[in-house]
Motif scaffolding. Structure first.
Motif, PDB file in Angstrom:
ATOM      1  N   SER A  25       0.829  -1.211   0.000  1.00 46.21           N
ATOM      2  CA  SER A  25       0.000   0.000   0.000  1.00 46.21           C
ATOM      3  C   SER A  25       0.860   1.257   0.000  1.00 46.21           C
ATOM      4  O   SER A  25       0.536   2.246  -0.654  1.00 46.21           O
ATOM      5  N   PHE A  26       1.959   1.216   0.724  1.00 49.53           N
ATOM      6  CA  PHE A  26       2.901   2.333   0.737  1.00 49.53           C
ATOM      7  C   PHE A  26       3.396   2.613  -0.684  1.00 49.53           C
ATOM      8  O   PHE A  26       3.434   3.761  -1.139  1.00 49.53           O
ATOM      9  N   ILE A  27       3.772   1.546  -1.403  1.00 55.98           N
ATOM     10  CA  ILE A  27       4.284   1.686  -2.771  1.00 55.98           C
ATOM     11  C   ILE A  27       3.231   2.284  -3.696  1.00 55.98           C
ATOM     12  O   ILE A  27       3.513   3.175  -4.507  1.00 55.98           O
ATOM     13  N   MET A  39       1.970  -7.566  -3.569  1.00 58.43           N
ATOM     14  CA  MET A  39       1.089  -8.398  -2.751  1.00 58.43           C
ATOM     15  C   MET A  39       0.772  -9.710  -3.461  1.00 58.43           C
ATOM     16  O   MET A  39       0.761 -10.790  -2.851  1.00 58.43           O
ATOM     17  N   LEU A  40       0.492  -9.626  -4.758  1.00 56.11           N
ATOM     18  CA  LEU A  40       0.173 -10.817  -5.533  1.00 56.11           C
ATOM     19  C   LEU A  40       1.331 -11.802  -5.545  1.00 56.11           C
ATOM     20  O   LEU A  40       1.148 -13.014  -5.375  1.00 56.11           O
ATOM     21  N   GLN A  60      -7.197  -6.516  -1.941  1.00 62.88           N
ATOM     22  CA  GLN A  60      -7.085  -5.313  -2.777  1.00 62.88           C
ATOM     23  C   GLN A  60      -8.366  -4.490  -2.747  1.00 62.88           C
ATOM     24  O   GLN A  60      -8.320  -3.257  -2.858  1.00 62.88           O
ATOM     25  N   LEU A  61      -9.504  -5.161  -2.596  1.00 67.85           N
ATOM     26  CA  LEU A  61     -10.759  -4.429  -2.441  1.00 67.85           C
ATOM     27  C   LEU A  61     -10.692  -3.538  -1.209  1.00 67.85           C
ATOM     28  O   LEU A  61     -11.021  -2.344  -1.274  1.00 67.85           O
ATOM     29  N   MET A 173     -10.460   0.463  -9.349  1.00 69.18           N
ATOM     30  CA  MET A 173     -10.013  -0.840  -8.867  1.00 69.18           C
ATOM     31  C   MET A 173     -10.917  -1.369  -7.757  1.00 69.18           C
ATOM     32  O   MET A 173     -11.089  -2.581  -7.606  1.00 69.18           O
ATOM     33  N   THR A 174     -11.514  -0.472  -6.963  1.00 71.10           N
ATOM     34  CA  THR A 174     -12.480  -0.902  -5.946  1.00 71.10           C
ATOM     35  C   THR A 174     -13.669  -1.589  -6.602  1.00 71.10           C
ATOM     36  O   THR A 174     -14.120  -2.654  -6.152  1.00 71.10           O
TER      37      THR A 174
END
Length: 256
Positions: A25-27, A39-40, A60-61, A173-174
């Motif tokens: 998330s930082f990235i 993450m994947l 990711q949601l 993306m959400t």
């Protein structure tokens, strides 16, 4: 209680995934893209094959919804409608195909997809149509998960400022990950068994988002992106090797 929180993976693995969720998330906040692929890659290395894409989608949601909520005033809502229609079609078609996959193919596919995201550029046609972008990326996300770069190509073409780009990308993306999560639930994936771990991953992802917003101006972007691409390439090659070994030497099929 511990088993519920770490989904039977053990705390060393769960702790590693929590750290990756924070960093991912930082990235994404810092550079607008890349955290989902990190993450994947981690999930594909540490989780059972059948759980990789559904768990990644729900994590990711949560991460994108949190990021979108923090930056709602920067969103370009007029881009939402066409993308959502395309995403719904893509998820429906992809969901009708991704019923039973061998774990080897999942690992090889995810590895190749991550490698492609590092070395290649999304097709130019994705810059022109939100509906096409939604359909194309949502179909692929049912198999490979990390299609954020495809959506980012469309958002970039809108020539938004930095905050508008991050916020609008998070919004789209959400929608995509929400539809994907619903689809995998209808296909029978047991999200309840992963609920504790997923909740913690989302929480650590939110922390990464908050810290990322504070640290943007202090990051050497060029060096960091080089290191990020190097790590992703190594993880992708490892996944391809592991998946190919399963396919060559045999292994059980994994139902979604």
């Amino acid at each position: 209680m511990g088993d519920i929180l770490h989904a039977g993976l053990g705390w060393p693995i769960a702790g590693t995934l929590l750290a990756v969720s924070f960093i991912g998330s930082f990235i994404t906040v810092a550079f607008g893209i890349g955290g989902g692929a990190v993450m994947l890659a981690a999930l594909a290395t540490l989780l059972p094959a059948a759980a990789i894409i559904p768990v990644h989608g729900l994590v990711q949601l949560g991460s994108n919804a949190g990021r979108a909520a923090l930056m709602v005033k920067y969103m370009r809502f007029e881009l939402l409608g066409a993308f959502s229609i395309g995403a719904l079609i893509g998820i429906f078609v992809g969901g009708s195909v991704v019923v039973q996959l061998h774990p080897g193919w999942i690992q090889v596919g995810v590895g190749l997809f991550i490698l492609w995201s590092v070395l290649a550029t999304p097709p130019a046609f994705l810059q022109r149509s939100g509906m096409v972008t939604g359909l194309f990326s949502s179909f692929l996300t049912m198999f490979f998960g990390g299609t954020g770069p495809f959506v980012a190509t469309y958002v970039k073409a809108q020539k938004l400022d930095r905050h508008g780009h991050v916020a609008t990308h998070a919004m789209l993306m959400t929608v995509q990950h929400l539809l994907k999560t619903i689809a995998f639930g209808l296909l029978g994936f047991a999200f309840a068994a992963w609920a504790g771990l997923i909740a913690m991953l989302i929480g650590f992802g939110m922390l990464g988002t908050l810290v990322g917003r504070l640290a943007l101006a202090r990051i050497d972007e060029k060096r960091f992106k080089f290191a990020l691409n190097a790590v992703l390439t190594i993880l992708a090659l490892r996944l391809i090797y592991a998946g190919a070994s399963l396919l060559i030497f045999g292994g059980p099929e994994a139902e979604i």
